[in-house]
Design a protein around this motif. Structure first.
Motif, PDB file in Angstrom:
ATOM      1  N   LEU A   9       0.831  -1.203   0.000  1.00 36.71           N
ATOM      2  CA  LEU A   9       0.000   0.000   0.000  1.00 36.71           C
ATOM      3  C   LEU A   9       0.867   1.256   0.000  1.00 36.71           C
ATOM      4  CD1 LEU A   9      -2.394  -1.059   2.900  1.00 36.71           C
ATOM      5  CD2 LEU A   9      -2.924  -1.098   0.455  1.00 36.71           C
ATOM      6  N   PRO A  10       0.392   2.333  -0.606  1.00 40.17           N
ATOM      7  CA  PRO A  10       1.084   3.624  -0.511  1.00 40.17           C
ATOM      8  C   PRO A  10       0.714   4.285   0.824  1.00 40.17           C
ATOM      9  CG  PRO A  10      -0.854   3.856  -1.876  1.00 40.17           C
ATOM     10  CD  PRO A  10      -0.764   2.395  -1.490  1.00 40.17           C
ATOM     11  N   ILE A  11       1.177   3.714   1.926  1.00 41.06           N
ATOM     12  CA  ILE A  11       0.679   4.042   3.262  1.00 41.06           C
ATOM     13  C   ILE A  11       0.909   5.494   3.660  1.00 41.06           C
ATOM     14  CG2 ILE A  11       2.744   3.238   4.488  1.00 41.06           C
ATOM     15  CD1 ILE A  11      -0.954   2.865   5.591  1.00 41.06           C
ATOM     16  N   VAL A  12       2.032   6.083   3.302  1.00 40.06           N
ATOM     17  CA  VAL A  12       2.279   7.480   3.681  1.00 40.06           C
ATOM     18  C   VAL A  12       1.253   8.382   3.005  1.00 40.06           C
ATOM     19  CG1 VAL A  12       3.915   9.400   3.540  1.00 40.06           C
ATOM     20  CG2 VAL A  12       4.712   7.130   4.229  1.00 40.06           C
ATOM     21  N   GLN A  13       1.002   8.183   1.721  1.00 48.86           N
ATOM     22  CA  GLN A  13       0.002   8.998   1.024  1.00 48.86           C
ATOM     23  C   GLN A  13      -1.389   8.729   1.573  1.00 48.86           C
ATOM     24  OE1 GLN A  13       0.854  11.506  -1.203  1.00 48.86           O
ATOM     25  NE2 GLN A  13      -1.238  12.069  -0.674  1.00 48.86           N
ATOM     26  N   MET A  14      -1.697   7.478   1.877  1.00 51.54           N
ATOM     27  CA  MET A  14      -3.006   7.150   2.457  1.00 51.54           C
ATOM     28  C   MET A  14      -3.194   7.871   3.791  1.00 51.54           C
ATOM     29  SD  MET A  14      -3.263   3.104   1.540  1.00 51.54           S
ATOM     30  CE  MET A  14      -4.967   2.844   2.047  1.00 51.54           C
ATOM     31  N   GLU A  47      -4.053   6.161  27.544  1.00 46.33           N
ATOM     32  CA  GLU A  47      -4.503   4.773  27.609  1.00 46.33           C
ATOM     33  C   GLU A  47      -3.320   3.841  27.837  1.00 46.33           C
ATOM     34  OE1 GLU A  47      -6.392   4.004  23.837  1.00 46.33           O
ATOM     35  OE2 GLU A  47      -4.613   4.539  22.710  1.00 46.33           O
ATOM     36  N   VAL A  48      -3.657   2.603  28.179  1.00 48.68           N
ATOM     37  CA  VAL A  48      -2.674   1.529  28.347  1.00 48.68           C
ATOM     38  C   VAL A  48      -3.224   0.319  27.605  1.00 48.68           C
ATOM     39  CG1 VAL A  48      -1.581  -0.033  29.997  1.00 48.68           C
ATOM     40  CG2 VAL A  48      -1.936   2.355  30.613  1.00 48.68           C
ATOM     41  N   HIS A  49      -2.395  -0.301  26.762  1.00 51.68           N
ATOM     42  CA  HIS A  49      -2.775  -1.544  26.087  1.00 51.68           C
ATOM     43  C   HIS A  49      -2.026  -2.682  26.753  1.00 51.68           C
ATOM     44  CE1 HIS A  49      -4.566   0.813  22.903  1.00 51.68           C
ATOM     45  NE2 HIS A  49      -3.417   1.377  22.611  1.00 51.68           N
ATOM     46  N   GLU A  50      -2.729  -3.529  27.460  1.00 51.68           N
ATOM     47  CA  GLU A  50      -2.104  -4.709  28.048  1.00 51.68           C
ATOM     48  C   GLU A  50      -2.071  -5.806  26.982  1.00 51.68           C
ATOM     49  OE1 GLU A  50      -0.573  -4.877  30.833  1.00 51.68           O
ATOM     50  OE2 GLU A  50      -1.319  -3.052  31.801  1.00 51.68           O
ATOM     51  N   GLY A  51      -0.893  -6.342  26.729  1.00 48.42           N
ATOM     52  CA  GLY A  51      -0.768  -7.422  25.750  1.00 48.42           C
ATOM     53  C   GLY A  51      -0.678  -6.954  24.312  1.00 48.42           C
ATOM     54  N   HIS A  52      -0.554  -5.628  24.094  1.00 47.53           N
ATOM     55  CA  HIS A  52      -0.467  -5.077  22.744  1.00 47.53           C
ATOM     56  C   HIS A  52       0.701  -4.103  22.671  1.00 47.53           C
ATOM     57  CE1 HIS A  52      -4.582  -6.353  21.590  1.00 47.53           C
ATOM     58  NE2 HIS A  52      -4.801  -6.203  22.880  1.00 47.53           N
ATOM     59  N   ASP A  53       1.642  -4.344  21.773  1.00 51.48           N
ATOM     60  CA  ASP A  53       2.656  -3.351  21.444  1.00 51.48           C
ATOM     61  C   ASP A  53       2.078  -2.465  20.341  1.00 51.48           C
ATOM     62  OD1 ASP A  53       4.606  -4.447  23.178  1.00 51.48           O
ATOM     63  OD2 ASP A  53       5.245  -5.863  21.631  1.00 51.48           O
ATOM     64  N   GLN A  54       2.521  -1.206  20.293  1.00 48.91           N
ATOM     65  CA  GLN A  54       2.023  -0.284  19.279  1.00 48.91           C
ATOM     66  C   GLN A  54       3.184   0.553  18.754  1.00 48.91           C
ATOM     67  OE1 GLN A  54      -0.981   2.473  20.686  1.00 48.91           O
ATOM     68  NE2 GLN A  54      -1.509   3.127  18.624  1.00 48.91           N
ATOM     69  N   LEU A  55       3.218   0.743  17.435  1.00 45.04           N
ATOM     70  CA  LEU A  55       4.171   1.636  16.787  1.00 45.04           C
ATOM     71  C   LEU A  55       3.362   2.701  16.059  1.00 45.04           C
ATOM     72  CD1 LEU A  55       6.570  -1.029  15.237  1.00 45.04           C
ATOM     73  CD2 LEU A  55       6.891   0.237  17.355  1.00 45.04           C
ATOM     74  N   LEU A  56       3.739   3.970  16.218  1.00 40.78           N
ATOM     75  CA  LEU A  56       3.045   5.079  15.572  1.00 40.78           C
ATOM     76  C   LEU A  56       4.029   5.811  14.679  1.00 40.78           C
ATOM     77  CD1 LEU A  56       2.097   4.974  18.847  1.00 40.78           C
ATOM     78  CD2 LEU A  56       0.328   6.409  17.862  1.00 40.78           C
ATOM     79  N   TYR A  57       3.692   5.944  13.392  1.00 41.59           N
ATOM     80  CA  TYR A  57       4.553   6.556  12.380  1.00 41.59           C
ATOM     81  C   TYR A  57       3.914   7.872  11.946  1.00 41.59           C
ATOM     82  CZ  TYR A  57       6.030   1.667  12.136  1.00 41.59           C
ATOM     83  OH  TYR A  57       6.464   0.395  12.441  1.00 41.59           O
ATOM     84  N   PHE A  58       4.572   9.002  12.216  1.00 40.32           N
ATOM     85  CA  PHE A  58       4.019  10.326  11.950  1.00 40.32           C
ATOM     86  C   PHE A  58       4.397  10.795  10.547  1.00 40.32           C
ATOM     87  CE2 PHE A  58       4.410   9.666  16.426  1.00 40.32           C
ATOM     88  CZ  PHE A  58       3.171  10.060  16.885  1.00 40.32           C
ATOM     89  N   MET A  97      -3.803  19.269  11.002  1.00 44.94           N
ATOM     90  CA  MET A  97      -4.026  17.890  11.463  1.00 44.94           C
ATOM     91  C   MET A  97      -2.695  17.178  11.699  1.00 44.94           C
ATOM     92  SD  MET A  97      -7.202  16.560  11.592  1.00 44.94           S
ATOM     93  CE  MET A  97      -8.379  15.749  10.556  1.00 44.94           C
ATOM     94  N   LEU A  98      -2.639  16.362  12.744  1.00 46.37           N
ATOM     95  CA  LEU A  98      -1.522  15.458  12.990  1.00 46.37           C
ATOM     96  C   LEU A  98      -1.924  14.124  12.383  1.00 46.37           C
ATOM     97  CD1 LEU A  98       1.195  14.785  14.332  1.00 46.37           C
ATOM     98  CD2 LEU A  98      -0.086  14.264  16.436  1.00 46.37           C
ATOM     99  N   LYS A  99      -1.193  13.702  11.345  1.00 46.01           N
ATOM    100  CA  LYS A  99      -1.576  12.496  10.616  1.00 46.01           C
ATOM    101  C   LYS A  99      -0.515  11.416  10.791  1.00 46.01           C
ATOM    102  CE  LYS A  99      -4.596  14.853   7.444  1.00 46.01           C
ATOM    103  NZ  LYS A  99      -5.140  14.876   6.098  1.00 46.01           N
ATOM    104  N   LEU A 100      -0.996  10.191  10.951  1.00 47.98           N
ATOM    105  CA  LEU A 100      -0.097   9.076  11.218  1.00 47.98           C
ATOM    106  C   LEU A 100      -0.741   7.771  10.813  1.00 47.98           C
ATOM    107  CD1 LEU A 100      -0.667   7.616  14.552  1.00 47.98           C
ATOM    108  CD2 LEU A 100      -1.166  10.068  14.488  1.00 47.98           C
ATOM    109  N   TYR A 101       0.095   6.750  10.783  1.00 43.71           N
ATOM    110  CA  TYR A 101      -0.428   5.386  10.723  1.00 43.71           C
ATOM    111  C   TYR A 101       0.211   4.634  11.862  1.00 43.71           C
ATOM    112  CZ  TYR A 101       3.834   4.244   8.015  1.00 43.71           C
ATOM    113  OH  TYR A 101       5.131   4.096   7.586  1.00 43.71           O
TER     114      TYR A 101
END
Length: 125
Positions: A9-14, A47-58, A97-101
């Motif tokens: 996918l063209p994720i940055v453009q999306m 928030e806190v996610h128990e059992g979930h790692d998360q990566l945020l790409y700005f 807007m702050l945009k990320l995936y």
């Protein structure tokens, strides 16, 4: 938008084109891909996610990441790493807007979830 079935996918453009607070693009057995857009002055919400790692790409805008006891500025090209069990929040401190995936491992939201606004997301959870 229905979940995508493509493998590339063209994720940055999306992400740049997205104006919804949350839009789940793809959900697998172990990972989930989500677009997010945080309006000026808005935030994801602590928030806190128990059992979930998360990566945020700005990809657009500017903001502030609070992960555990650490607070840092974020901008396009940055990635924030949120380990399972860590308190976190992300705020838009800019004038656009702050945009990320983001990826959740394992998935956090129901496949196909869409929330136009944070208010809608909060009401759904």
């Amino acid at each position: 938008m229905k979940e995508v079935d493509k493998t590339t996918l063209p994720i940055v453009q999306m992400a740049k084109d997205n104006d919804e607070f949350r839009q789940v693009l793809w959900t697998g057995d172990n990972t989930q891909l989500v677009l997010m857009a945080i309006p000026e002055g808005g935030e994801i919400g602590g928030e806190v996610h128990e059992g979930h790692d998360q990566l945020l790409y700005f990809v657009e805008g500017s903001g502030e990441a609070k992960i555990g006891d650490t607070t840092v500025a974020v901008q396009p090209g940055d990635v924030s790493i949120v380990p399972s069990g860590a308190f976190h929040n992300f705020r838009n401190t800019g004038s656009a807007m702050l945009k990320l995936y983001t990826t959740y491992c394992p998935p956090e939201h129901a496949p196909g979830t869409e929330h136009e606004t944070k208010k809608q997301a909060d009401a759904d959870e």
